[in-house]
Scaffold this active site. Structure first.
Site, PDB file in Angstrom:
ATOM      1  N   SER A 240       0.853  -1.185   0.000  1.00  0.00           N
ATOM      2  CA  SER A 240       0.000   0.000   0.000  1.00  0.00           C
ATOM      3  C   SER A 240       0.889   1.236   0.000  1.00  0.00           C
ATOM      4  CB  SER A 240      -0.902   0.012   1.243  1.00  0.00           C
ATOM      5  OG  SER A 240      -0.102   0.097   2.424  1.00  0.00           O
ATOM      6  N   LYS A 241       0.267   2.413   0.004  1.00  0.00           N
ATOM      7  CA  LYS A 241       1.044   3.646  -0.061  1.00  0.00           C
ATOM      8  C   LYS A 241       1.971   3.791   1.146  1.00  0.00           C
ATOM      9  CE  LYS A 241      -1.934   6.460  -2.993  1.00  0.00           C
ATOM     10  NZ  LYS A 241      -2.729   7.691  -3.110  1.00  0.00           N
ATOM     11  N   ARG A 242       1.559   3.254   2.286  1.00  0.00           N
ATOM     12  CA  ARG A 242       2.417   3.393   3.465  1.00  0.00           C
ATOM     13  C   ARG A 242       3.694   2.571   3.339  1.00  0.00           C
ATOM     14  NH1 ARG A 242       1.696  -0.861   7.271  1.00  0.00           N
ATOM     15  NH2 ARG A 242       0.039  -2.307   6.683  1.00  0.00           N
ATOM     16  N   HIS A 243       3.680   1.561   2.467  1.00  0.00           N
ATOM     17  CA  HIS A 243       4.873   0.759   2.224  1.00  0.00           C
ATOM     18  C   HIS A 243       5.750   1.346   1.129  1.00  0.00           C
ATOM     19  CE1 HIS A 243       2.066  -2.602   3.649  1.00  0.00           C
ATOM     20  NE2 HIS A 243       2.991  -2.512   4.568  1.00  0.00           N
ATOM     21  N   GLY A 244       5.201   2.207   0.310  1.00  0.00           N
ATOM     22  CA  GLY A 244       5.942   2.737  -0.828  1.00  0.00           C
ATOM     23  C   GLY A 244       5.296   2.448  -2.159  1.00  0.00           C
TER      24      GLY A 244
END
Length: 472
Positions: A240-244
């Site tokens: 997801s976006k929090r992972h990159g």
């Protein structure tokens, strides 16, 4: 057989990191086998497909260094061809008209759900005559799928995968308004483009069974399938976006190099022994699908940045300069003048050894380009410039000026170091008590390249001017 692969993104958003890896694997497989790598924009979803998204995908692939062969294929423009195939299947008895109204379909699904059955079209118009059609209902065209037996895919990554045909219903090929469905369009485009290998994420594996039924109904050659496991975050959860999970353009904005990102994406799910640093030429030589694993790979931003640092260090200064110069000028808010440019060229080799991204490289070089005294970066740097430190800097400026007049233009790093050491001894202080204020005065920060290198690059006049400004 000439190998033909394709990358087929939907232009409903940016080119995300998973899509970039799929494009890379397709590109490398085609290059490894001396084949073609094609690009198709699947823009059939007119409500969500946008021109900016198409531009972002094309720009991202270009920056990443994955050029496609031939012209870009736009799926929407081929709608007439897709419809032609659906009507051919209808004429050959491999498809049929379905006159179910939306209300009927809703009632069918509700009954199946209430009975605890899978919600699938029940084939009620499969063998009925068109004379029974209700008035005012435009029909769809549905595939007459096999109802018994199995559909088997010998996937080049997943191995042999089987589904019972009874689990697959008669999917719609052509909507009532005459527009083709995604499933039909993909199959027709792959066939017409001569695609021999469909390499994509394993979230498309279920689609492959349905698409294969269309291919077999048409009697077309079957492509080889390779469904690649998806990328997960470091915690094992879906990326997801929090992972990159950002757009490729975001990684460019972060100051990453395309070669580093290619290398990192290559190693996400594919391996060649213990090799970690793999050049593009090596990747083309080594890449094949037998090196792709079946387990999801894990995205690690820290590893990507560390790999980028390696590529930054190894890149020739002449190639790196045009990449970092616009970032320096953005920080300055002005063009770099010839004197600043010369200093940047002299300092680049040393600074790149201490930088991980183009952003860090620009941050570490910008003080060379600034005319006059640099702004002090932070409170930590300001704290270094005590009254005693300023007094030392004023005396150092005079000492260096006197030394420089005796060097006959040989203002080198070794001469500077010797002069600063002699000055510290003459003042009865440790070298660090001189070096750190000197660093802040010249660079504006407590962190910089080697301070004697900095003094040598700035030259006598600029060094003296910055020391006098800092001394106040």
């Amino acid at each position: 057989m000439t190998v033909v692969t394709r990358f087929a993104p939907s232009p409903t958003g940016f080119l995300h990191i998973g899509g970039a890896r799929t494009a890379l694997f397709n590109w490398l497989f085609a290059k490894h086998h001396g084949g073609k790598y094609l690009l198709r924009i699947e823009d059939t979803d007119r409500a969500r497909s946008t021109e900016p998204a198409i531009a972002a995908i094309l720009d991202g692939l270009s920056w990443l260094g994955l050029p496609h062969d031939g012209e870009v294929t736009y799926q929407f423009s081929r709608a007439a061809r897709h419809a032609e195939v659906a009507r051919q299947m209808l004429a050959e008895g491999n498809a049929y008209h379905c006159y179910c109204s939306p209300q009927e379909l809703d009632e069918m699904r509700a009954a199946q759900k209430a009975a605890g059955k899978p919600m699938r079209y029940d084939g009620r118009w499969r063998d009925r005559d068109a004379s029974e059609a209700p008035a005012g209902v435009a029909p769809v065209i549905r595939l007459k799928a096999p109802q018994t037996g199995q559909t088997v895919i010998k996937d080049l990554v997943q191995g042999e995968v089987t589904v019972e045909n009874a689990q697959l219903d008669d999917m719609i090929l052509l909507r009532a308004d005459g527009t083709p469905t995604y499933m039909l369009a993909v199959v027709v485009d792959d066939h017409d483009m001569g695609v021999t290998h469909v390499i994509r994420g394993d979230d498309h594996l279920n689609n492959a069974f349905r698409q294969l039924q269309i291919i077999r109904a048409m009697g077309w050659p079957e492509p080889a399938y390779a469904h690649i496991p998806l990328i997960h975050g470091p915690d094992g959860a879906k990326l997801s976006k929090r992972h990159g999970a950002l757009g490729v353009d975001a990684y460019r904005d972060m100051g990453l190099l395309p070669a580093a990102l290619r290398n990192y994406l290559l190693r996400l799910g594919w391996g060649h022994g213990d090799d970690e640093i793999i050049s593009t030429q090596q990747a083309i030589e080594w890449f094949d699908l037998d090196g792709v694993g079946r387990s999801p790979s894990r995205f690690d931003m820290a590893k990507l940045v560390n790999l980028n640092a390696h590529y930054l260090r190894e890149m020739p200064d002449g190639e790196l300069l045009p990449m970092v110069l616009p970032r320096i000028e953005e920080k300055l808010g002005a063009a770099v003048d010839p004197i600043g440019l010369e200093r940047i060229k002299l300092g680049l080799g040393g600074v790149k050894q201490r930088s991980r991204t183009l952003i860090e490289l620009a941050d570490n070089l910008v003080f060379y380009a600034r005319p006059g005294a640099p702004p002090i970066a932070d409170d930590k740097a300001r704290a270094v410039l005590t009254a005693d430190a300023k007094s030392l800097l004023a005396k150092l400026a005079a000492a260096l000026e006197a030394d420089a007049s005796n060097w006959a233009g040989n203002w080198g790093e070794k001469q500077v170091e010797d002069a600063v050491r002699r000055f510290a001894e003459s003042m009865g202080v440790k070298l660090g008590q001189v070096a750190q204020p000197l660093r802040v005065a010249l660079s504006g920060s407590t962190v910089s390249p080697g301070i004697f290198e900095v003094v040598a690059i700035l030259g006598p006049a600029e060094t003296r001017a910055r020391l006098q400004a800092a001394a106040g």
